[in-house]
Write an enzyme that holds these catalytic residues in place. Structure first.
Site, PDB file in Angstrom:
ATOM      1  N   TYR A  99       0.976  -1.282  -0.193  1.00 31.58           N
ATOM      2  CA  TYR A  99      -0.072  -0.012   0.109  1.00 31.58           C
ATOM      3  C   TYR A  99       0.889   1.185   0.033  1.00 31.58           C
ATOM      4  O   TYR A  99       0.813   2.294   0.868  1.00 31.58           O
ATOM      5  CB  TYR A  99      -0.962  -0.271   1.142  1.00 31.58           C
ATOM      6  CG  TYR A  99      -1.980  -1.018   1.034  1.00 31.58           C
ATOM      7  CD1 TYR A  99      -3.138  -0.947   0.256  1.00 31.58           C
ATOM      8  CD2 TYR A  99      -2.113  -2.492   1.498  1.00 31.58           C
ATOM      9  CE1 TYR A  99      -4.057  -1.590   0.118  1.00 31.58           C
ATOM     10  CE2 TYR A  99      -2.991  -3.264   1.452  1.00 31.58           C
ATOM     11  CZ  TYR A  99      -4.042  -2.906   0.552  1.00 31.58           C
ATOM     12  OH  TYR A  99      -5.156  -3.920   0.541  1.00 31.58           O
ATOM     13  N   TYR A 159     -13.215  -6.941   5.834  1.00 26.35           N
ATOM     14  CA  TYR A 159     -11.869  -7.074   5.130  1.00 26.35           C
ATOM     15  C   TYR A 159     -11.544  -8.489   5.160  1.00 26.35           C
ATOM     16  O   TYR A 159     -11.602  -9.102   6.102  1.00 26.35           O
ATOM     17  CB  TYR A 159     -10.808  -6.029   5.783  1.00 26.35           C
ATOM     18  CG  TYR A 159      -9.547  -6.498   4.851  1.00 26.35           C
ATOM     19  CD1 TYR A 159      -9.184  -5.917   3.544  1.00 26.35           C
ATOM     20  CD2 TYR A 159      -8.584  -7.321   5.456  1.00 26.35           C
ATOM     21  CE1 TYR A 159      -8.192  -6.184   3.054  1.00 26.35           C
ATOM     22  CE2 TYR A 159      -7.456  -7.477   4.712  1.00 26.35           C
ATOM     23  CZ  TYR A 159      -7.150  -6.745   3.623  1.00 26.35           C
ATOM     24  OH  TYR A 159      -5.886  -7.112   2.934  1.00 26.35           O
ATOM     25  N   ASP A 206     -14.281 -16.152   8.947  1.00 36.66           N
ATOM     26  CA  ASP A 206     -12.811 -15.626   8.610  1.00 36.66           C
ATOM     27  C   ASP A 206     -11.992 -15.187   9.876  1.00 36.66           C
ATOM     28  O   ASP A 206     -12.155 -14.182  10.426  1.00 36.66           O
ATOM     29  CB  ASP A 206     -12.684 -14.417   7.783  1.00 36.66           C
ATOM     30  CG  ASP A 206     -11.360 -13.890   7.224  1.00 36.66           C
ATOM     31  OD1 ASP A 206     -10.279 -14.336   7.888  1.00 36.66           O
ATOM     32  OD2 ASP A 206     -11.518 -12.992   6.419  1.00 36.66           O
ATOM     33  N   LYS A 254      -2.176 -15.681   9.977  1.00 34.44           N
ATOM     34  CA  LYS A 254      -1.458 -14.818  10.992  1.00 34.44           C
ATOM     35  C   LYS A 254      -0.699 -15.572  11.781  1.00 34.44           C
ATOM     36  O   LYS A 254       0.235 -15.949  11.678  1.00 34.44           O
ATOM     37  CB  LYS A 254      -2.377 -13.653  11.231  1.00 34.44           C
ATOM     38  CG  LYS A 254      -2.717 -12.651  10.072  1.00 34.44           C
ATOM     39  CD  LYS A 254      -3.221 -11.477  10.652  1.00 34.44           C
ATOM     40  CE  LYS A 254      -3.832 -10.420   9.768  1.00 34.44           C
ATOM     41  NZ  LYS A 254      -2.748  -9.797   8.744  1.00 34.44           N
TER      42      LYS A 254
END
Length: 425
Positions: A18, A146, A247, A276
């Protein structure tokens, strides 16, 4: 190479997440990391409030995880998972089946969180194909959600406030319900779920699954919502015969105070994604879990196999470290530790409520969020945090902490004090 040479090379050739290559944001050169501290090449030491995007739950350079990596390297770093298996992957599969909510008993190992979401979406679509209902191909997601940066995962992120508006014209068109209104700990009234329920009634025949982040909406807004809301979504999915994908990439392995955030609502999804913290931040690895019934339905349909196969799925090195990371977490009183972090974050961030420009302060588990009324100036605020001796990486209007679980009380106090000082300035 010297520090200035490395930074020049970075500026000339590296493309950070980003970021722009024209007039890029400054980067800081890390020499080493240990525990909760990042050491820069200029000698500055920064307390890490991000756990390297939420994954380094045991801190850096942990001796148990280092030992697991070194021991596995003596056997093999990698071997294909097609037609072969090995003890590290089977150890990981056994742990995940044992720890996740029943009846999740089939584990598809993969190599990143976004890919785990892609796999979950493909599983849902292939399931309905095998059931003879090929029109069930769309997904219902939540606003401010997200789920990753890969192609199909982008389509279930918030299309307005998310990070993927540029691609909206070419992405699959999904359905979106309002972000959950009731906060964590609050009840969920009929009105809070009414629009969600109406989307089921209108589009149920074309829905393959609902996908959501249970309890905590992460990169889409760092919002904590009602467990009762999640339970009512599960009930609607059952009523309308729509699969539920949870998720848990950001929330799994204790971050919210439960091992998995679904446990707050006492529900089990049809498909769950993990990533993660799975390897304690050592290597990229992820998993998509589902039920035996769903897996058998896919396997009995055309073409008789699930159509996905990452090159590095079931990587032995990542699996061995994941096993050590899970064992390390569960051996201690991790719930008491998360409560310790939560109480310190609540006390330390409370004074931020009185600062000008602050809209809200909220804390859940090892997550502390200060939401501003306006977006922060990223370049200047990042520099200010580094000057304070901490590493905090805000985005948009959100300045937040998700530190490693091994962080000390003193380090937490320094992180919270830095938050106050920087936001006050």
């Amino acid at each position: 190479m010297e520090e200035d040479q490395l930074l020049e090379l970075d500026a000339r050739h590296a493309w950070h997440p980003y970021s722009a290559t024209l007039d890029p944001d400054p980067v800081y050169l890390v020499r080493r990391a240990q525990g909760c501290v990042l050491e820069l090449t200029d000698g500055r030491r920064l307390i890490d409030g991000m756990a390297s995007w939420w994954c380094v739950i045991h801190g850096y350079k942990h001796p148990r995880l280092n030992a697991a990596a070194k021991a596995q390297l003596d056997d093999m770093a990698h071997v294909m998972f097609g037609g072969l298996t090995h003890a590290p992957a089977m150890g990981l599969v056994e742990r995940l089946v044992r720890l996740t909510p029943e009846p999740l008993t089939r584990v598809f190992l993969c190599d990143s969180g976004s890919v785990a979401v892609e796999i979950a979406l493909k599983m849902a679509m292939q399931y309905w194909q095998a059931r003879g209902e090929p029109d069930k191909t769309r997904f219902l997601a939540l606003r401010r959600g997200y789920h990753g940066d890969t192609y199909h995962a982008m389509s279930v992120c918030d299309p307005v406030t998310g990070m993927h508006r540029l691609f909206s014209g070419s992405l699959p068109q999904q359905l979106f319900a309002p972000a959950p209104a009731p906060a964590f700990g609050a009840p969920c009234a009929d009105a809070d779920i009414a629009e969600f329920a109406q989307l089921f009634k209108t589009h149920g025949q074309e829905l393959a699954a609902v996908i959501l982040e249970p309890i905590v909406q992460g990169a889409g807004g760092m919002r904590f919502y009602s467990a009762e809301y999640l339970a009512r979504v599960r009930a609607l999915c059952d009523q309308h015969q729509v699969l539920l994908i949870a998720d848990e990439i950001a929330t799994g392995f204790g971050r919210t105070g439960r091992l998995f955030a679904c446990e707050h609502a006492g529900i089990s999804p049809d498909i769950m994604t993990l990533g993660k913290a799975l390897t304690g931040g050592y290597l990229t690895s992820a998993a998509t879990l589902t039920t035996a019934s769903l897996a058998e339905t896919i396997s009995a349909g055309d073409p008789g196999v699930f159509m996905h196969g990452p090159t590095f799925m079931g990587n032995p090195l990542a699996s061995a470290i994941a096993n050590a990371s899970i064992d390390l977490l569960l051996e201690g009183d991790w719930q008491a530790n998360i409560q310790r972090i939560e109480s310190r974050l609540r006390a330390g961030l409370a004074p931020c409520r009185d600062l000008p420009g602050v809209a809200e302060v909220r804390v859940l588990g090892a997550i502390g969020v200060v939401e501003m009324r306006e977006p922060v100036a990223m370049r200047s605020i990042q520099r200010c945090f580094v000057d304070q001796g901490v590493w905090v990486r805000p985005f948009g209007r959100l300045v937040y902490l998700m530190p490693p679980f091994v962080i000390s009380d003193e380090q937490l106090e320094r992180l919270c004090a830095a938050m106050q000082a920087v936001l006050a300035a």
